[in-house]
Design an enzyme around this catalytic site. Structure first.
Site, PDB file in Angstrom:
ATOM      1  N   ARG A 166       6.424   4.311  -7.975  1.00  0.00           N
ATOM      2  CA  ARG A 166       5.117   3.983  -8.585  1.00  0.00           C
ATOM      3  C   ARG A 166       4.254   5.228  -8.821  1.00  0.00           C
ATOM      4  NH1 ARG A 166       7.972   0.408  -8.825  1.00  0.00           N
ATOM      5  NH2 ARG A 166       7.714  -1.739  -8.100  1.00  0.00           N
ATOM      6  N   CYS A 214       1.459  -7.181  -7.543  1.00  0.00           N
ATOM      7  CA  CYS A 214       1.521  -6.807  -6.124  1.00  0.00           C
ATOM      8  C   CYS A 214       0.363  -5.873  -5.787  1.00  0.00           C
ATOM      9  CB  CYS A 214       2.851  -6.116  -5.815  1.00  0.00           C
ATOM     10  SG  CYS A 214       4.205  -7.289  -5.793  1.00  0.00           S
ATOM     11  N   GLU A 284      -1.348  -0.552  -4.268  1.00  0.00           N
ATOM     12  CA  GLU A 284      -0.663  -0.234  -5.529  1.00  0.00           C
ATOM     13  C   GLU A 284      -1.642  -0.496  -6.683  1.00  0.00           C
ATOM     14  OE1 GLU A 284       3.332  -1.701  -5.942  1.00  0.00           O
ATOM     15  OE2 GLU A 284       3.066  -2.047  -8.080  1.00  0.00           O
TER      16      GLU A 284
END
Ligand SMILES: Cc1cc2nc3c(=O)[nH]c(=O)nc-3n(C[C@H](O)[C@H](O)[C@H](O)COP(=O)(O)OP(=O)(O)OC[C@H]3O[C@@H](n4cnc5c(N)ncnc54)[C@H](O)[C@@H]3O)c2cc1C
Length: 291
Positions: A166, A214, A284
């Site tokens: 990520r 998420c 995130e």
């Protein structure tokens, strides 16, 4: 003093309408760009006037503040697509990443099946290194076109870019991703694989509710969703923000959730998971403060 505004730039735009979470106050300045020229005009304007700014794709990984954003939000709608009949596909950064995943799979091209169902833009996926089902955006990536604050585009080859979970170098660069090229391989199984991926997503994720996907990154050797569930937090609610009953790593906006509700719930989850399991959950989703 406010600089004279070019026609592309408007004032006061509700960010709740531009984020999949449905949360956020107004952006002070706002511009929607649909070509490289428009992106260049707006970036140059922002630099010249030292205006705080942010390029927004589909707003599917953002939590905007209740007060909004003091500065300029640049909504990216550069949406061309080339090479769908070959293994070299180039997409404008505002193109739907999910659509790219299903269109390429339908053409029997493999490499982006996992993108199907990720509700971001190609630019957002390149910047966040979006991933699912054991695959990441950087794997199929060949090159990225990046525009700097002077409006000049540089093409970066994938092997010169350092990607991680990520994370991408573009997260620290000022400017905008304008396009990305992917190398895909022919496969008779691509379409079937993509259908299985989207079916699994529909079964396991609250896709009909407003969320930003998420909330937490997965820690090493673990899944944030499993840790949150283990702590008995499914269904935990603060104001309009609730830990999804379907997938514990999702916070859903059950109606009228504020950023303050979501942030309080995020802190509570982090604290409970730390106390009960000793693990630290890192966000995130990107929280964008007012200033
Ligand atoms: C239901 C749901 C499911 C999801 N599933 C997944 C999943 O499986 N895997 C996954 O990784 N993510 C998932 N996400 C999160 C999200 O879709 C991805 O992170 C996606 O890549 C974000 O793209 P975006 O265009 O919405 O980016 P935004 O949310 O608009 O922006 C995210 C960040 O990227 C920057 N950015 C965006 N476009 C550009 C550009 N052109 N140039 C420069 N900077 C830019 C923004 O400034 C911001 O910092 C999910 C989200 C939802 C709501």
């Amino acid at each position: 003093m406010t600089p004279p505004l070019p026609p592309l730039i408007q004032t006061k735009k509700k960010l709740s309408d531009l984020s999949t979470f449905g949360i956020g106050g107004p952006a002070e300045y706002f511009a929607e760009v649909s070509s490289e020229q428009e992106m260049a005009d707006v970036l140059v304007f922002a630099k010249k006037n030292q205006l705080r700014h942010m390029v927004l794709g589909k707003g599917s990984n953002c939590l905007f503040d209740d007060q909004g954003y003091s500065g300029l939000i640049i909504l990216n709608k550069i949406t061309f697509l080339e090479g769908l009949d070959s293994g070299q596909v180039k997409a404008g950064s505002g193109y739907s990443f999910s659509l790219l995943g299903s269109q390429t799979a339908r053409k029997g091209l493999s490499g982006l099946e996992f993108a199907s169902g990720i509700p971001g833009s190609v630019g957002g996926a390149v910047v966040m290194n979006a991933g699912a089902n054991g695959k990441e955006t950087c794997e199929a990536l060949k090159s990225v076109d990046f525009m700097n604050m002077e409006g000049m585009i540089t093409t970066f080859q994938r092997d010169k870019l350092s990607y991680g979970y990520r994370s991408s170098p573009f997260q620290k660069m000022k400017g905008a991703v304008t396009a990305a090229e992917f190398t895909l391989i022919k496969s008779l199984k691509a379409r079937q694989k993509q259908i299985e991926i989207i079916d699994y997503r529909k079964k396991t994720q609250p896709l009909k509710e407003k969320s930003a996907g998420c909330v937490f990154r997965n820690p090493d050797n673990g899944h944030s969703g499993a840790l949150i569930e283990q702590c008995g937090l499914k269904g935990k609610k603060i104001g309009g923000a609730m830990v999804s009953e379907q997938h514990a790593n999702f916070i859903v906006n059950t109606g009228g959730a504020t950023a303050s509700d979501a942030l309080k719930l995020i802190r509570l989850i982090q604290e409970q998971v730390r106390l009960q399991t000793g693990r630290q959950l890192k966000m995130e989703v990107r929280y964008i403060p007012y200033e």
